[in-house]
Design a protein around this motif. Structure first.
Motif, PDB file in Angstrom:
ATOM      1  N   ASP A 236       0.849  -1.185   0.000  1.00 51.95           N
ATOM      2  CA  ASP A 236       0.000   0.000   0.000  1.00 51.95           C
ATOM      3  C   ASP A 236       0.889   1.242   0.000  1.00 51.95           C
ATOM      4  OD1 ASP A 236      -1.703   2.099   0.555  1.00 51.95           O
ATOM      5  OD2 ASP A 236      -2.757   1.078   2.184  1.00 51.95           O
ATOM      6  N   ARG A 239       1.268   3.688   2.951  1.00 55.93           N
ATOM      7  CA  ARG A 239       1.794   3.224   4.229  1.00 55.93           C
ATOM      8  C   ARG A 239       3.307   3.447   4.294  1.00 55.93           C
ATOM      9  NH1 ARG A 239      -0.557  -1.542   4.305  1.00 55.93           N
ATOM     10  NH2 ARG A 239      -2.325  -0.674   5.426  1.00 55.93           N
ATOM     11  N   GLU A 252       3.642  -6.106   4.289  1.00 52.85           N
ATOM     12  CA  GLU A 252       2.495  -6.917   3.897  1.00 52.85           C
ATOM     13  C   GLU A 252       2.634  -8.391   4.243  1.00 52.85           C
ATOM     14  OE1 GLU A 252       0.009  -5.182   2.766  1.00 52.85           O
ATOM     15  OE2 GLU A 252       1.247  -3.369   2.665  1.00 52.85           O
ATOM     16  N   ARG A 256       3.406  -7.630  11.411  1.00 51.37           N
ATOM     17  CA  ARG A 256       2.767  -6.316  11.380  1.00 51.37           C
ATOM     18  C   ARG A 256       1.512  -6.346  10.513  1.00 51.37           C
ATOM     19  NH1 ARG A 256       8.314  -3.409   9.749  1.00 51.37           N
ATOM     20  NH2 ARG A 256       8.362  -5.361   8.551  1.00 51.37           N
ATOM     21  N   ALA A 257       1.589  -7.035   9.382  1.00 52.02           N
ATOM     22  CA  ALA A 257       0.419  -7.161   8.511  1.00 52.02           C
ATOM     23  C   ALA A 257      -0.664  -8.015   9.172  1.00 52.02           C
ATOM     24  CB  ALA A 257       0.833  -7.768   7.171  1.00 52.02           C
ATOM     25  N   ARG A 260      -2.570  -5.935  11.626  1.00 51.48           N
ATOM     26  CA  ARG A 260      -3.504  -5.006  10.974  1.00 51.48           C
ATOM     27  C   ARG A 260      -4.766  -5.738  10.533  1.00 51.48           C
ATOM     28  NH1 ARG A 260       0.830  -3.464   7.930  1.00 51.48           N
ATOM     29  NH2 ARG A 260      -0.193  -4.299   6.057  1.00 51.48           N
ATOM     30  N   HIS A 261      -4.580  -6.895   9.901  1.00 51.09           N
ATOM     31  CA  HIS A 261      -5.744  -7.640   9.417  1.00 51.09           C
ATOM     32  C   HIS A 261      -6.641  -8.108  10.578  1.00 51.09           C
ATOM     33  CE1 HIS A 261      -3.856  -7.311   5.644  1.00 51.09           C
ATOM     34  NE2 HIS A 261      -3.074  -8.374   5.715  1.00 51.09           N
ATOM     35  N   LYS A 263      -6.903  -6.432  13.315  1.00 48.64           N
ATOM     36  CA  LYS A 263      -7.276  -5.220  14.056  1.00 48.64           C
ATOM     37  C   LYS A 263      -6.763  -5.272  15.491  1.00 48.64           C
ATOM     38  CE  LYS A 263     -11.338  -4.024  11.278  1.00 48.64           C
ATOM     39  NZ  LYS A 263     -10.932  -4.894  10.146  1.00 48.64           N
ATOM     40  N   GLU A 264      -5.520  -5.703  15.634  1.00 54.09           N
ATOM     41  CA  GLU A 264      -4.841  -5.763  16.927  1.00 54.09           C
ATOM     42  C   GLU A 264      -3.670  -4.790  16.928  1.00 54.09           C
ATOM     43  OE1 GLU A 264      -5.933 -10.467  17.850  1.00 54.09           O
ATOM     44  OE2 GLU A 264      -3.845  -9.871  17.582  1.00 54.09           O
ATOM     45  N   ALA A 266      -0.031  -3.075  16.903  1.00 55.03           N
ATOM     46  CA  ALA A 266       1.205  -3.472  16.236  1.00 55.03           C
ATOM     47  C   ALA A 266       2.105  -4.210  17.225  1.00 55.03           C
ATOM     48  CB  ALA A 266       1.918  -2.244  15.693  1.00 55.03           C
TER      49      ALA A 266
END
Length: 383
Positions: A236, A239, A252, A256-257, A260-261, A263-264, A266
């Motif tokens: 992205d 980012r 990605e 870290r990815a 994000r997916h 929703k927790e 980092a």
């Protein structure tokens, strides 16, 4: 000893030592065949190497009828190297003999990730090894997770380090390289890519790195920084990456990815977080893993289109990630390939040297130094 021997006279001996370091357990007869030496020449050269404490010989296992031969091994009083593997959370070390044997291996986690503390710990490892082996220790090979140029760590985004002189850890010759690059060297020498003319190696830990190898030699780029595949803009573009660029592939395909997916927050330890998510059985975790695996496979397809390798090898977390969503990986990989690759796509294989690829690559650099003609001539000319 052999004082006064011209350096050119050690070239074939260097070729013999290179075979011994890359093919542990090789016999004198096999070396003679590979180098097209007569039996007499092979015997003479190995005798010279034995006299200067570089090789020793032991009877080879019996193969039935025929002239007996010997296995070539490192001399117990010969030179050794120290291989170091610096990682985000830990370091590993091994003393390496000329036949590639690993001795005195150690592994410890960082108590602090401040560069002065970590490099100070590596300096103590070198000094302790010098005290144990004396003048036999001749060179240090180091794998590190960042961009390296002329033994300087230019940038290590995952450690938040920049512009560090790695030569502070030793007064011996230091051969430093990127960990993913050296892991690829190990695979090309004796691993899953051995014998491949063109090989692409990728390793996922925190982010992704790798190297393109042509006949076993990594393509280093104009300044030695080649292989920073994690900072290709496959992600992205909005980012930012810690490296300073935007849209990096790094962001990605690791923990870290996944966070994000899911929703927790980092994770402070993306590697450990990835391992934990891979152990989960809930649907949310499975979906997050599938998205990361798809991004990994699509990027690999892009690199295959660009480099046209014979084989791709994967190390680190790339192996369990792929295994967790194999069908997703295959679909995304094939979908990203150009048409002419799809009929016979380059195989994507797990690395053979898991988890010690970077350490073995650092050892390979050091062994190249110890088996080169200038070093052999200097070692033979010692008082």
């Amino acid at each position: 000893m052999t004082t006064g021997v011209r350096r050119g006279q050690w070239q074939t001996a260097a070729d013999v030592l290179a075979r011994v370091s890359r093919q542990p357990g090789i016999t004198r007869a096999a070396v003679a065949r590979e180098l097209r030496l007569s039996t007499g020449s092979a015997t003479e050269i190995t005798a010279r190497l034995r006299d200067v404490h570089l090789l020793t010989e032991a009877p080879a296992p019996s193969q039935g009828r025929g002239r007996p031969t010997t296995v070539l091994r490192a001399h117990p009083q010969g030179p050794v190297a120290l291989a170091l593997d610096l990682r985000q959370g830990s370091w590993r070390s091994a003393v390496v003999s000329l036949d590639g044997s690993f001795l005195d291996q150690q592994s410890k986690r960082h108590r602090s990730r401040r560069p002065q503390v970590v490099l100070g710990n590596l300096q103590r490892v070198v000094k302790d090894t010098q005290q144990q082996y004396g003048e036999r220790l001749q060179v240090v090979g180091l794998a590190a997770p960042g961009t390296i140029r002329d033994n300087r760590l230019m940038q290590a985004p995952t450690l938040d380090w920049a512009e560090l002189d790695l030569e502070t850890i030793t007064d011996l010759p230091l051969l430093a390289g990127n960990d993913a690059t050296l892991s690829g060297v190990a695979e090309a020498r004796t691993g899953a890519a051995a014998g491949a003319g063109t090989a692409l190696h990728l390793i996922v830990e925190v982010g992704i790195g790798g190297t393109l190898l042509i006949d076993g030699v990594p393509a280093q780029g104009a300044s030695g920084a080649g292989g920073e595949y994690g900072h290709v803009p496959f992600g992205d573009r909005s980012r930012p990456c810690p490296c300073g660029a935007r849209g990096c592939w790094d962001l990605e395909i690791d923990g870290r990815a996944l966070a994000r997916h899911l929703k927790e927050p980092a994770p402070k330890d993306p590697y450990g977080y990835t391992e934990a998510v891979l152990q989960r059985t809930d649907r949310a975790a499975a979906r997050a893993v599938a998205r990361v695996v798809a991004a990994l496979a699509a990027g690999i397809a892009g690199l295959v289109n660009a480099h046209d390798p014979d084989v791709v090898t994967l190390g680190g977390l790339a192996i369990p990630l792929r295994a967790a969503a194999e069908s997703t990986f295959e679909q995304a990989y094939l979908a990203g390939l150009m048409n002419f690759h799809r009929a016979s796509p380059p195989p994507v294989l797990p690395a053979a040297h898991q988890p010690d690829g970077p350490l073995r690559g650092a050892a390979a650099l050091a062994l190249d130094y110890l088996t080169a003609e200038p070093f052999i001539a200097g070692w033979a000319d010692r008082p």
